[in-house]
Design an enzyme around this catalytic site. Structure first.
Site, PDB file in Angstrom:
ATOM      1  N   VAL A  48      42.339  50.652  32.834  1.00  0.00           N
ATOM      2  CA  VAL A  48      42.313  50.975  34.266  1.00  0.00           C
ATOM      3  C   VAL A  48      43.308  52.106  34.548  1.00  0.00           C
ATOM      4  CG1 VAL A  48      43.001  50.129  36.530  1.00  0.00           C
ATOM      5  CG2 VAL A  48      41.359  48.861  35.200  1.00  0.00           C
ATOM      6  N   VAL A  50      45.892  53.232  36.637  1.00  0.00           N
ATOM      7  CA  VAL A  50      46.262  54.033  37.810  1.00  0.00           C
ATOM      8  C   VAL A  50      47.635  53.564  38.275  1.00  0.00           C
ATOM      9  CG1 VAL A  50      44.067  54.794  38.767  1.00  0.00           C
ATOM     10  CG2 VAL A  50      44.856  52.479  39.214  1.00  0.00           C
ATOM     11  N   ALA A  53      53.149  50.997  40.320  1.00  0.00           N
ATOM     12  CA  ALA A  53      54.447  50.590  40.812  1.00  0.00           C
ATOM     13  C   ALA A  53      54.634  49.135  40.402  1.00  0.00           C
ATOM     14  CB  ALA A  53      54.486  50.735  42.320  1.00  0.00           C
ATOM     15  N   LYS A  81      62.607  52.288  41.701  1.00  0.00           N
ATOM     16  CA  LYS A  81      61.965  51.866  42.953  1.00  0.00           C
ATOM     17  C   LYS A  81      62.826  50.794  43.630  1.00  0.00           C
ATOM     18  CE  LYS A  81      57.897  49.350  44.557  1.00  0.00           C
ATOM     19  NZ  LYS A  81      56.674  48.630  44.168  1.00  0.00           N
ATOM     20  N   VAL A 187      34.035  44.944  20.873  1.00  0.00           N
ATOM     21  CA  VAL A 187      33.583  43.576  20.642  1.00  0.00           C
ATOM     22  C   VAL A 187      32.183  43.422  21.239  1.00  0.00           C
ATOM     23  CG1 VAL A 187      34.002  41.149  21.208  1.00  0.00           C
ATOM     24  CG2 VAL A 187      35.915  42.633  20.605  1.00  0.00           C
ATOM     25  N   THR A 347      51.771  43.893  42.587  1.00  0.00           N
ATOM     26  CA  THR A 347      51.966  42.578  41.978  1.00  0.00           C
ATOM     27  C   THR A 347      51.198  42.327  40.676  1.00  0.00           C
ATOM     28  OG1 THR A 347      50.352  41.863  43.632  1.00  0.00           O
ATOM     29  CG2 THR A 347      52.642  41.279  44.020  1.00  0.00           C
ATOM     30  N   TYR A 435      60.666  27.891  48.961  1.00  0.00           N
ATOM     31  CA  TYR A 435      60.156  27.430  47.680  1.00  0.00           C
ATOM     32  C   TYR A 435      60.976  28.075  46.577  1.00  0.00           C
ATOM     33  CZ  TYR A 435      57.206  31.565  48.605  1.00  0.00           C
ATOM     34  OH  TYR A 435      56.726  32.795  48.961  1.00  0.00           O
TER      35      TYR A 435
HETATM   36  C1  FAD Z   1      43.331  50.851  42.174  1.00  0.00           C
HETATM   37  C2  FAD Z   1      44.313  50.041  41.394  1.00  0.00           C
HETATM   38  C3  FAD Z   1      45.668  50.279  41.554  1.00  0.00           C
HETATM   39  C4  FAD Z   1      46.592  49.511  40.863  1.00  0.00           C
HETATM   40  N1  FAD Z   1      47.941  49.711  41.067  1.00  0.00           N
HETATM   41  C5  FAD Z   1      48.814  48.852  40.503  1.00  0.00           C
HETATM   42  C6  FAD Z   1      50.201  48.937  40.762  1.00  0.00           C
HETATM   43  O1  FAD Z   1      50.672  49.838  41.458  1.00  0.00           O
HETATM   44  N2  FAD Z   1      51.014  48.010  40.214  1.00  0.00           N
HETATM   45  C7  FAD Z   1      50.548  47.004  39.421  1.00  0.00           C
HETATM   46  O2  FAD Z   1      51.327  46.149  38.981  1.00  0.00           O
HETATM   47  N3  FAD Z   1      49.253  46.943  39.129  1.00  0.00           N
HETATM   48  C8  FAD Z   1      48.369  47.817  39.647  1.00  0.00           C
HETATM   49  N4  FAD Z   1      47.056  47.703  39.363  1.00  0.00           N
HETATM   50  C9  FAD Z   1      46.606  46.715  38.392  1.00  0.00           C
HETATM   51  C10 FAD Z   1      46.855  47.239  36.998  1.00  0.00           C
HETATM   52  O3  FAD Z   1      46.197  48.458  36.796  1.00  0.00           O
HETATM   53  C11 FAD Z   1      46.356  46.223  35.989  1.00  0.00           C
HETATM   54  O4  FAD Z   1      46.847  44.961  36.289  1.00  0.00           O
HETATM   55  C12 FAD Z   1      46.857  46.574  34.628  1.00  0.00           C
HETATM   56  O5  FAD Z   1      46.517  47.884  34.296  1.00  0.00           O
HETATM   57  C13 FAD Z   1      46.319  45.620  33.607  1.00  0.00           C
HETATM   58  O6  FAD Z   1      44.989  45.867  33.327  1.00  0.00           O
HETATM   59  P1  FAD Z   1      44.341  45.096  32.135  1.00  0.00           P
HETATM   60  O7  FAD Z   1      45.153  45.343  30.908  1.00  0.00           O
HETATM   61  O8  FAD Z   1      44.120  43.686  32.526  1.00  0.00           O
HETATM   62  O9  FAD Z   1      42.896  45.756  31.993  1.00  0.00           O
HETATM   63  P2  FAD Z   1      42.436  47.213  31.520  1.00  0.00           P
HETATM   64  O10 FAD Z   1      43.453  48.251  31.762  1.00  0.00           O
HETATM   65  O11 FAD Z   1      41.085  47.424  32.104  1.00  0.00           O
HETATM   66  O12 FAD Z   1      42.284  47.054  29.950  1.00  0.00           O
HETATM   67  C14 FAD Z   1      41.174  46.411  29.386  1.00  0.00           C
HETATM   68  C15 FAD Z   1      41.189  46.592  27.892  1.00  0.00           C
HETATM   69  O13 FAD Z   1      40.151  45.804  27.341  1.00  0.00           O
HETATM   70  C16 FAD Z   1      39.465  46.570  26.375  1.00  0.00           C
HETATM   71  N5  FAD Z   1      38.099  46.081  26.269  1.00  0.00           N
HETATM   72  C17 FAD Z   1      37.267  45.686  27.274  1.00  0.00           C
HETATM   73  N6  FAD Z   1      36.073  45.306  26.759  1.00  0.00           N
HETATM   74  C18 FAD Z   1      36.179  45.446  25.414  1.00  0.00           C
HETATM   75  C19 FAD Z   1      35.287  45.232  24.332  1.00  0.00           C
HETATM   76  N7  FAD Z   1      34.049  44.807  24.521  1.00  0.00           N
HETATM   77  N8  FAD Z   1      35.727  45.481  23.093  1.00  0.00           N
HETATM   78  C20 FAD Z   1      36.983  45.928  22.847  1.00  0.00           C
HETATM   79  N9  FAD Z   1      37.861  46.163  23.849  1.00  0.00           N
HETATM   80  C21 FAD Z   1      37.460  45.931  25.109  1.00  0.00           C
HETATM   81  C22 FAD Z   1      39.551  48.003  26.872  1.00  0.00           C
HETATM   82  O14 FAD Z   1      39.379  48.905  25.817  1.00  0.00           O
HETATM   83  C23 FAD Z   1      40.976  48.025  27.408  1.00  0.00           C
HETATM   84  O15 FAD Z   1      41.853  48.316  26.341  1.00  0.00           O
HETATM   85  C24 FAD Z   1      46.132  48.500  39.995  1.00  0.00           C
HETATM   86  C25 FAD Z   1      44.767  48.292  39.803  1.00  0.00           C
HETATM   87  C26 FAD Z   1      43.851  49.061  40.497  1.00  0.00           C
HETATM   88  C27 FAD Z   1      42.388  48.819  40.276  1.00  0.00           C
END
Ligand code: FAD
Length: 507
Positions: A48, A50, A53, A81, A187, A347, A435
């Site tokens: 994802v 982006v 913070a 921050k 996968v 968060t 809490y």
């Molecule tokens: C608009 C937006 C703004 C955000 N801003 C913030 C912020 O300011 N602060 C904050 O704390 N959080 C923020 N977040 C949330 C934050 O981006 C995510 O919590 C964080 O990046 C964790 O993402 P993730 O690792 O769960 O998933 P992802 O980053 O989507 O990673 C998923 C992983 O799974 C792998 N994968 C998926 N399917 C397969 C497959 N079939 N085979 C092999 N690999 C696979 C991908 O390759 C990737 O490596 C934001 C989210 C959004 C949408």
């Protein structure tokens, strides 16, 4: 589970986003020989990435893993921050900072904000933010790490704003040194045990199988194992948090100063973020597609950029909510596969960190899962999500804005009972629900209640002292001490640069 006690538990992490690498590094770093961690990720799918913070808790994660803060900040182009500056949320033209810090001190067992409410009633108090060192320093673009003594300079904390696309790779290097094996590949199948339904292996496109005892699902919104294979239900919260899209776009810095805070600006169909990093500014418009189109949101965010655009606006789609259970059978969901709450209070990374922390505490030694541990994990994770959910809803619901359909909707909607009770307690008594676990303690709620314009009808009667001048003088002295302390702090940019120089000069 087939794993005999003394063999390390084979943990397979699916996903190499922030959640995946935080899980892998956390488990390998803090469980050592108890685990053998393998992480599978697919560069074709990507992350994802982006924002981002964070909240001050992330410092605990970085410290516990023995990561050098300055090196981590340099690698991720991070800034400090001190809180979030909310603009136009309660009313257009008004703003407030939700600080990582307190407002004044408790006196004779009565929290500071009750004295402030009394003085405010008498017309003898300034804005609550002027009694917080974190707020004052943030608005003056000053920064210095807090002290650990009991003085005024210990009354705040800090977090980081960093480039999320660099955080994963940084952790990946760290995790590799801890012995985490990384497998690149997509996968395509998840194998289950015919009897127990436990996941036994992940199958890659090239046919390779990765077997394990415990599987951590960090596959992001895809939720390949928890949602796909195990069909764990999604609890939808969009009736309270209708934003389901974000248009994100980075731009160059144009100003001299780098704010030590994130800015959240309320918009007609949601809100817009501004996150200053060392090398650029992250911008994004979080909006509800029921009230605004993607094209319109992209045009708004492109128009809002302060400096040259560094990329075209990118739209991300999501839904607020969480899994009914984040740990099902031998699969534990961490990160976006577990739940999503918009980044209004930064968060998500905190929620991933807490899931890893709870997993470490309840880790199934030898791979044998005790259902009581699983239930406890789910209870704790649910509580974290529910608390954040209520806090976010407050930012929308407690408003006088009636200038758009979106604000009319959130202002008038029925909120969860748990939030309604908190708001009633505040409104009637000036008290904040107590809490000891989960996010957002008193100062956070006070900042947002007051910032959104929700003044309580009553406050603690013990603040009506025979000598109100004494309270007024105490408030004045505190403000002066905060002003003096802020004046003595270096500018945020100067502090960042001096750390970078020290790091570069280090042998
Ligand atoms: C608009 C937006 C703004 C955000 N801003 C913030 C912020 O300011 N602060 C904050 O704390 N959080 C923020 N977040 C949330 C934050 O981006 C995510 O919590 C964080 O990046 C964790 O993402 P993730 O690792 O769960 O998933 P992802 O980053 O989507 O990673 C998923 C992983 O799974 C792998 N994968 C998926 N399917 C397969 C497959 N079939 N085979 C092999 N690999 C696979 C991908 O390759 C990737 O490596 C934001 C989210 C959004 C949408």
């Amino acid at each position: 589970m087939s794993n005999p006690d003394r063999k390390p538990v084979r943990v397979v992490v699916l996903g190499g986003g922030t959640a995946g690498w935080m899980s892998a590094a956390g488990l390998a770093g803090l469980l050592g020989p108890l685990v053998e961690v393998t992480l599978v990720e697919s560069e074709d799918i990507g992350i994802v990435g982006v924002g981002e913070a964070t909240l001050p808790h992330i410092r605990g994660y970085v410290e516990r893993l023995g990561i050098d803060e300055a090196a981590f900040m340099q690698a991720t182009h991070a800034t400090y921050k001190l809180g979030i500056d909310f603009r136009d949320f309660g009313r257009i033209g008004e703003s407030y900072v939700h600080p990582f810090g307190t407002f004044g001190e408790e006196v004779a067992g009565v929290p500071f904000h009750h004295y402030w409410l009394e003085m405010q009633r008498q017309g003898r108090a300034d804005e609550i933010g002027s009694y917080s060192l974190a707020v004052t320093a943030a608005l003056e673009n000053k920064f210095r790490p807090p002290t650990t003594d009991a003085s005024l300079t210990s009354t705040y904390g800090y977090a980081y704003q960093f480039d999320a696309t660099l955080f994963g790779p940084f952790l990946r290097e760290h995790a590799r040194k801890l012995g985490v094996a990384r497998i690149e590949g997509k996968v395509v199948e998840v194998k289950q045990d015919g009897e127990s339904g436990d996941v036994t292996a992940l199958v890659l496109e090239n046919g390779q199988q990765i077997a394990g005892d415990l599987f951590v699902d960090c596959s992001g919104f895809r939720a390949l194992m928890i949602g796909g294979t195990l069909e764990e239900e999604w609890e939808d919260w969009s009736q309270w948090l209708p934003c389901d899209r974000a248009a994100a776009m980075p731009c160059e810095h144009v100003r001299e100063e780098i704010h030590p805070y994130t800015t959240a600006i309320a918009m007609p169909a949601g809100w817009r973020w501004r996150i200053p990093l060392q090398h650029r500014i992250g911008n994004g418009y979080v909006f509800s597609s029921s009230f605004l189109s993607e094209d319109e949101a992209c045009a708004v965010i492109a128009g809002a950029a302060e400096g040259t655009r560094l990329a075209d606006p990118r739209v991300l789609r999501f839904r607020a909510g969480r899994r009914r259970a984040s740990w099902n059978r031998n699969v534990i969901a961490v990160g976006l596969s577990s739940g999503f709450l918009e980044p209004l209070e930064s968060t998500s990374i905190y929620l991933a960190q807490m899931a890893v922390t709870y997993l470490l505490e309840l880790f199934p030694e030898g791979g044998r899962i005790d259902p009581r541990d699983r239930d406890e994990f789910n209870r704790l994770v649910d509580m974290e999500y529910d608390r954040v959910r209520d806090f976010l809803i407050l930012h929308y619901h407690a408003t006088t804005r009636d200038d758009s359909e979106f604000w009319n909707h959130v202002r008038t909607m029925r909120v969860p009972d748990s939030l309604q009770e908190k708001m009633t307690l505040w409104r009637e008594t000036g008290r904040v629900e107590k809490y000891s676990d989960g996010l957002f303690y008193d100062a956070s709620w006070i900042a947002v209640y007051l910032g959104q314009g929700l003044l309580p009808e009553c406050h603690d009667p013990r603040t009506r002292l025979p000598d109100p001048d004494r309270i007024a003088r105490a408030l004045g002295s505190l403000q002066q001490a905060i002003r003096d302390e802020t004046a003595a702090m270096p500018g945020h940019r100067d502090f960042l640069m001096s750390r970078a120089e020290r790091l570069a000069a280090a042998p």
